[in-house]
Design an enzyme around this catalytic site. Structure first.
Site, PDB file in Angstrom:
ATOM      1  N   CYS A 133       0.860  -1.178   0.000  1.00 49.67           N
ATOM      2  CA  CYS A 133       0.000   0.000   0.000  1.00 49.67           C
ATOM      3  C   CYS A 133       0.896   1.228   0.000  1.00 49.67           C
ATOM      4  CB  CYS A 133      -0.900  -0.007   1.233  1.00 49.67           C
ATOM      5  SG  CYS A 133      -1.954   1.433   1.331  1.00 49.67           S
ATOM      6  N   LEU A 134       1.058   1.833  -1.160  1.00 49.84           N
ATOM      7  CA  LEU A 134       1.905   3.026  -1.283  1.00 49.84           C
ATOM      8  C   LEU A 134       1.290   3.942  -2.336  1.00 49.84           C
ATOM      9  CD1 LEU A 134       4.607   4.427  -0.509  1.00 49.84           C
ATOM     10  CD2 LEU A 134       5.674   3.194  -2.395  1.00 49.84           C
TER      11      LEU A 134
END
Ligand SMILES: [Zn+2]
Ligand SMILES: [Zn+2]
Ligand SMILES: [Zn+2]
Ligand SMILES: [Zn+2]
Ligand SMILES: [Zn+2]
Ligand SMILES: [Zn+2]
Lengths: 199, 489
Positions: free
Chosen positions: A92-93
């Protein structure tokens, strides 16, 4: 594969391979086959983090619409981190999603991932279990992350206490990885971890 | 009763109170001759002190485009800027033209920077090196003057801009297209986009999507949510009020676009509907169509909307919701809609508290759900009434006009029960105290009168007409009183 994508990857490839900065930070990219659509990345765990000294392998897939859309990246090396799934390696970026910009490169991505290892964002988690541990039992989180680094990423530091606990669950007849996940998830409480394995 | 008497009494209770303009009166009059389904007079409040009064117009696409253009032009001439930039500023600033003008005149640079439409000079970047630099996106080399960019100074080749626009439009992004530079948030104005994008199909698609984006971002405009309906509602004020689309007939809340929900407000109804969806399994068992008569235990099916039930066998009058004697539901002491909380709950165990919370939710859910079902059943009653009137008219027992009051009564019943249904989520989320007591009192009053009206409508042909009209009047007054006190305006 679209022309622009290939041209870009060729150039970026040189950029990552040549860059001094890159050598210092220990990031690497290599081809998996010779089509430039599928790459293998590697980042070194940043210093003063539980990931220090570990080598983390990344799968990088280049979509046809690259660089107008971001590359698809996930961790191949198992890792204990709030923003990375301990099961699938999904990340998750923001820059791998809606904050991507066409002028970004694989180098930007790898450096951002390294920065993510140094500064987790537990309020925007990918792995809820890890994120909760990070917030509520930071010391256990740190030791767990270190344990995973030494187990999967060739990290130099061992945690004998945790290794022993894994061994005792294995001796009870549970499979090694299942035992490790059960202990990590249950704050290394042997009884609860054993129950978790059975349920 | 003579024909003229009948005609004189025809005016429905809602229109008695109207002080509408002549045009509207003509419309109402015309309705009597052809409208046999919905009474528009009942559904459209006109008095300005009516708590549901709401001014809006229905726009076609071209009208809405013209309206947006006018606002853009006003800003252009006021601030001497390009339409493309003005449109961007309005969209980012939620179409608060006055506010934008004021902020622009105070500090032009600050507004433009904050709105992401331009970049302060000191932050400008020029990433290109040499006389024939490589494009940062495609790595192709071009002469310097081929490169294009926005105020941030990030320069790219036209081919890459074109590709960028193509992919963004494919993802449905229009007003939010950003520069391709790293971490650059500068928005692409449409004149720049059009100067690059040559594909006419894509330009077309962009302009359509852009229009939709602009409407969605405009607080006073909303697409009609009705299926296959393309009109746009233009409201004078962006309020949570009821809109009825004159084209597709769907009704909805202007602010949030879902089914109208007075007196509950937009956030609360969303919370309630999510809760109902999440807890649908817990609540499933309630959905019973049959219950046993509390007196003689014969199985009774609910086939009409009214909650005042009468056992066909022993003639006991009881309440479908609580199975209590209907006598105790006489308007003054109507307790059935009020949830009695355990006053000692704070000192109970977690388990007891959880059980109590569930009990409370089910109490409100059951009543909410029951009114929704009653509305469906009353819809069937209305159809039955319509066909019975048809028969009467065919047999020369009066004209359609003579029987109009029955239709009006059924329509009013629907409207009152609808509001009643939406009082339950409101009450569920209300804090204990005097205001809740007042609300519950008025809710109980409305509850009682709606059931009385329903009872009479189902027996319309044997109910005295004056009696029915009187009941209509009472029910609507109760509804209005509740809304006046509790509908946030
Ligand atoms: Zn280019
Ligand atoms: Zn830029
Ligand atoms: Zn419509
Ligand atoms: Zn609403
Ligand atoms: Zn009975
Ligand atoms: Zn009752």
């Amino acid at each position: 594969m679209a022309n622009i994508a290939e041209q870009r990857i060729r150039r970026e490839f040189k950029e990552v391979v040549k860059s001094d900065e890159v050598a210092a930070c220990n990031i690497r990219v290599e081809l998996v086959n010779d089509t430039y659509t599928h790459l293998r990345g590697e980042i070194m765990g940043p210093p003063d983090t539980p990931y220090e000294g570990g080598r983390f392998q990344l799968e990088i897939k280049i979509p046809e619409t690259y660089p107008f859309n971001p590359p698809l990246v996930k961790f191949l090396t198992k890792i204990w981190h709030p923003n990375i799934s301990s099961v699938t390696g999904a990340i998750c970026l923001d820059i791998l999603k809606d904050q991507w910009a066409a002028a970004m490169t694989l180098r930007t991505v790898l450096l951002s991932l390294q920065a993510l290892l140094a500064a987790a964002e537990p309020d925007d988690p990918q792995d809820a279990v890890v994120a909760q541990q990070y917030k509520e039992h930071y010391e256990i989180f740190r030791r767990t992350a270190l344990h995973w680094t030494s187990t999967f990423a060739n990290g130099p530091k061992k945690d004998k206490d945790y290794d022993d606990k894994v061994t005792s669950l294995i001796n009870m007849g549970f499979e090694e990885h299942k035992a490790r996940v059960a202990l990590s998830t249950n704050q290394w409480d042997l009884t609860r971890a054993a129950e978790y394995c059975l349920s | 009763m003579s024909q003229t008497d009948m005609k004189r009494q025809l005016s429905d209770p809602a229109s008695d109170a109207t002080d509408s303009e002549d045009m509207e009166e003509d419309d109402e009059y015309a309705n009597y001759y052809y409208d046999n389904t919905d009474d528009l007079d009942i559904d459209k409040p006109k008095k300005t002190d009516d708590p549901e009064y709401f001014e809006y117009t229905i726009l076609q696409t071209e009208d809405a485009e013209r309206l947006l253009n006018e606002e853009v032009e006003r800003l252009c001439s006021e601030l001497k800027m390009s339409p493309s930039l003005a449109k961007m500023l309005l969209h980012v600033g939620q179409w608060q033209g006055e506010d934008i003008i004021e902020r622009y005149q105070q500090d032009q640079r600050k507004l433009l920077t904050e709105s992401n439409v331009s970049c302060p000079k000191e932050m400008k970047e020029d990433s290109l090196v040499g006389s024939s630099p490589g494009c940062p996106v495609c790595a192709e080399c071009y002469p310097r003057d081929k490169f294009m960019g926005l105020t941030c100074g990030h320069l790219f080749c036209p081919h890459c801009w074109d590709m960028h626009f193509r992919f963004q439009i494919e993802q449905g992004i229009t007003m939010g297209i950003e520069c391709m530079g790293q971490k650059c948030k500068i928005l692409v104005p449409e004149d720049f986009l059009y100067s690059v994008l040559k594909d006419s199909k894509l330009r077309d698609r962009f302009s359509k999507l852009c229009f939709m984006d602009l409407i969605k971002g405009h607080p006073k405009l909303r697409f009609c949510p009705g299926p296959n309906c393309s009109v746009i509602i233009h409201a004078k004020e962006p309020r949570a009020k009821k809109v009825e689309c004159s084209v597709c007939k769907s009704t909805f809340c202007f602010r949030c676009g879902i089914e109208y929900h007075a007196p509950t407000d937009c956030d609360v109804i969303k919370k309630w509907l999510t809760k109902c969806a999440d807890d649908s399994e817990t609540a499933n068992y309630i959905s019973a169509h049959t219950k046993d008569c509390p007196s003689c235990h014969v199985c009774i099916e609910k086939s009409a909307g009214c909650n005042h039930m009468q056992c066909s066998k022993c003639k006991f009058d009881f309440c479908w919701m609580c199975l209590g004697d209907w006598k105790s539901h006489g308007s003054e002491y109507y307790e059935c809609s009020r949830y009695k909380e355990n006053p000692n709950i704070a000192n109970e165990s977690v388990l007891v508290q959880a059980r109590e919370a569930l009990k409370k939710y089910l109490f409100y859910f059951e009543r909410w759900e029951n009114h929704a079902k009653s509305l469906q059943l009353e819809e069937q009653t209305l159809q039955k009434i319509t066909s019975r009137i048809n028969v009467k008219v065919m047999e020369n027992e009066g004209t359609w006009i003579d029987w109009q009051y029955l239709q009006n009564a059924a329509a009013l019943l629907k409207k009152c029960r609808y509001t009643l249904q939406y009082t339950y989520p409101y009450a569920y989320y209300m804090d204990k105290g005097g205001r809740k007591q007042l609300f519950e009192y008025q809710q109980a009053q409305l509850e009682a009168e709606v059931e009385n009206l329903s009872w009479k409508v189902e027996r319309a042909e044997i109910t005295h007409r004056g009696d029915l009209e009187n009941q209509m009047d009472i029910a609507e007054k109760r509804r209005q009183t509740l809304l006046k006190d509790f509908l946030e305006v």
